[in-house]
Design a protein around this motif. Structure first.
Motif, PDB file in Angstrom:
ATOM      1  N   LYS A 370       0.829  -1.293   0.139  1.00  0.00           N
ATOM      2  CA  LYS A 370       0.119   0.041   0.174  1.00  0.00           C
ATOM      3  C   LYS A 370       0.748   1.267   0.264  1.00  0.00           C
ATOM      4  N   PRO A 371       1.957   1.532   0.971  1.00  0.00           N
ATOM      5  CA  PRO A 371       2.706   2.447   0.723  1.00  0.00           C
ATOM      6  C   PRO A 371       3.440   2.692  -0.627  1.00  0.00           C
ATOM      7  N   MET A 372       3.896   1.673  -1.050  1.00  0.00           N
ATOM      8  CA  MET A 372       4.760   1.640  -2.214  1.00  0.00           C
ATOM      9  C   MET A 372       3.675   2.046  -3.388  1.00  0.00           C
ATOM     10  N   SER A 373       2.608   1.520  -3.272  1.00  0.00           N
ATOM     11  CA  SER A 373       1.561   1.926  -4.285  1.00  0.00           C
ATOM     12  C   SER A 373       1.325   3.491  -4.500  1.00  0.00           C
ATOM     13  N   ALA A 374       0.994   3.782  -3.166  1.00  0.00           N
ATOM     14  CA  ALA A 374       0.594   5.331  -3.179  1.00  0.00           C
ATOM     15  C   ALA A 374       1.757   5.951  -3.514  1.00  0.00           C
ATOM     16  N   LEU A 375       3.069   5.742  -3.233  1.00  0.00           N
ATOM     17  CA  LEU A 375       4.111   6.361  -3.539  1.00  0.00           C
ATOM     18  C   LEU A 375       4.404   6.595  -5.070  1.00  0.00           C
ATOM     19  N   VAL A 376       4.108   5.326  -5.703  1.00  0.00           N
ATOM     20  CA  VAL A 376       4.288   5.044  -7.232  1.00  0.00           C
ATOM     21  C   VAL A 376       3.329   6.104  -7.854  1.00  0.00           C
ATOM     22  N   LYS A 377       2.069   5.926  -7.537  1.00  0.00           N
ATOM     23  CA  LYS A 377       0.972   6.613  -7.985  1.00  0.00           C
ATOM     24  C   LYS A 377       1.008   8.246  -7.903  1.00  0.00           C
ATOM     25  N   ARG A 378       1.656   8.630  -6.777  1.00  0.00           N
ATOM     26  CA  ARG A 378       1.897   9.822  -6.501  1.00  0.00           C
ATOM     27  C   ARG A 378       2.855  10.597  -7.408  1.00  0.00           C
TER      28      ARG A 378
END
Length: 382
Positions: A370-378
């Motif tokens: 989840k934090p990786m996904s949020a970081l990548v999407k941002r």
């Protein structure tokens, strides 16, 4: 060297292209390899903004009287574009590095879904492309793709592209954009460049069970040559990129390319590839061939792409596989599965798909997904 005609503009492109992602530290040796490649007839060179030192090194070498002898391709790092002015900032840096005033084949780097392209459209990329083409600074505009078949078709239909680049090889025939994507792009008249023909070297270092299948053939080829021959057998393929970092590799690949013809493989040889894939599947976590008979999923899960990412964890490590999973499956990830079971009825491999999707979710969507996904999407949206 064999050549194929670009159906869009008539360019004659060598069937073997030079991928410039990883150059040796010794620039003199790199220069010898590039000059030798040009002398052998290779006329398509592919680099990118983010390949460390690649554009500058290639620019220095080609500026020594070779620029007009080749078609030069590089890529816009869309993930670094935050505002309209960044298009020019990045592009002009690339022209300076490459010591040229135009790019023959310019790609939007690493598109994964339509949303990424729409963000660029909202920032004004359509007017920017038009301006660069009118000035002659971009001759052909295309994109490189890392995602599923559904999003690939959406991107193809979203703009009047002039070429595209796919990850494609005999093992990934039905993974990512796959064969259906290849055919769809070809039907639209697009020339298709191929990357990852050897799946990052995995189709060179074959397990014994797979290698023994190829050894049954009367025609003797290296695993690399088998891989290239399968690609060149398809008339839709314009050229195949190879990151050649030795004179021996260059010579071997060029020798193969000199015999490259569409439709050259016999039915018996094509059957060998299927058996090699079966042998390779035994070493993977899910025996998915990527045929997509299970699709479409009512919940939007890209089942073949999820399983491809899950299988990568066995060979490429979980961190690398998780990053690819995030980039490729945005909105189509495994955890969207509700276990309806409709997909299982159509699977020729009799895979317990909902069960395996749960394993995929546990493996690739556990912390720190989840934090990786949020970081990548941002990062991709900003």
């Amino acid at each position: 060297m064999q050549y194929r005609r670009n159906p869009k503009n008539g360019d004659m492109i060598s069937v073997l292209a030079f991928g410039c992602m990883r150059f040796k530290r010794d620039e003199k040796e790199t220069e010898r390899q590039i000059i030798k490649a040009i002398e052998m007839g290779i006329n398509y060179f592919d680099t990118a903004y983010i390949y460390p030192g690649s554009e500058a090194t290639l620019g220095r070498i080609l500026s020594k009287g070779y620029r007009e002898k080749v078609k030069l391709a590089t890529k816009l790092p869309h993930y670094l574009v935050k505002k309209k002015e960044d298009f020019d900032k990045l592009f002009l840096t690339q022209l300076e590095r490459l010591k040229t005033d135009y790019i023959d084949y310019y790609l939007i780097h690493m598109l994964t879904n339509l949303e990424v392209w729409q963000r660029l459209v909202s920032l004004g990329i359509l007017d920017w492309i038009k301006e660069k083409k009118e000035k002659g600074q971009i001759k052909n505009i295309g994109f490189s793709y890392h995602g599923g078949q559904q999003e690939f078709i959406k991107i193809i239909d979203a703009y009047d592209w002039e070429f595209c680049m796919l990850q494609y090889n005999y093992y990934d025939e039905y993974n990512q954009a796959g064969k259906n994507g290849l055919l769809y792009a070809a039907e639209k008249g697009l020339p298709i460049m191929i990357m990852e023909p050897l799946r990052g070297g995995k189709l060179v270092n074959l397990p014994k069970e797979a290698l023994s299948v190829f050894e049954e053939s009367k025609e003797k080829h290296t695993p690399a040559e088998w891989s290239f021959r399968w690609l060149w057998n398809q008339p839709q393929v314009l050229t195949v990129l190879s990151g050649m970092n030795s004179q021996e590799m260059l010579a071997a690949n060029a020798a193969s390319a000199s015999k490259a013809e569409a439709g050259i493989l016999t039915p018996a040889e094509l059957d060998l590839y299927g058996r090699v894939k079966e042998a390779l599947n035994k070493s993977f976590l899910v025996p998915c061939t990527g045929c997509s008979y299970c699709m479409p999923c009512p919940q939007g899960v890209d089942i073949p792409l999820c399983f491809s990412s899950y299988n990568e964890t066995a060979t490429s490590g979980k961190l690398h596989s998780r990053l690819n999973y995030i980039l490729r499956t945005s909105g189509h990830n495994a955890s969207k599965c509700v276990g309806c079971g409709l997909c299982e009825k159509h699977c020729p491999q009799s895979i317990a798909i909902p069960k395996e999707l749960k394993k995929t979710t546990a493996s690739l969507e556990s912390f720190p997904y989840k934090p990786m996904s949020a970081l990548v999407k941002r990062f991709m949206r900003q």
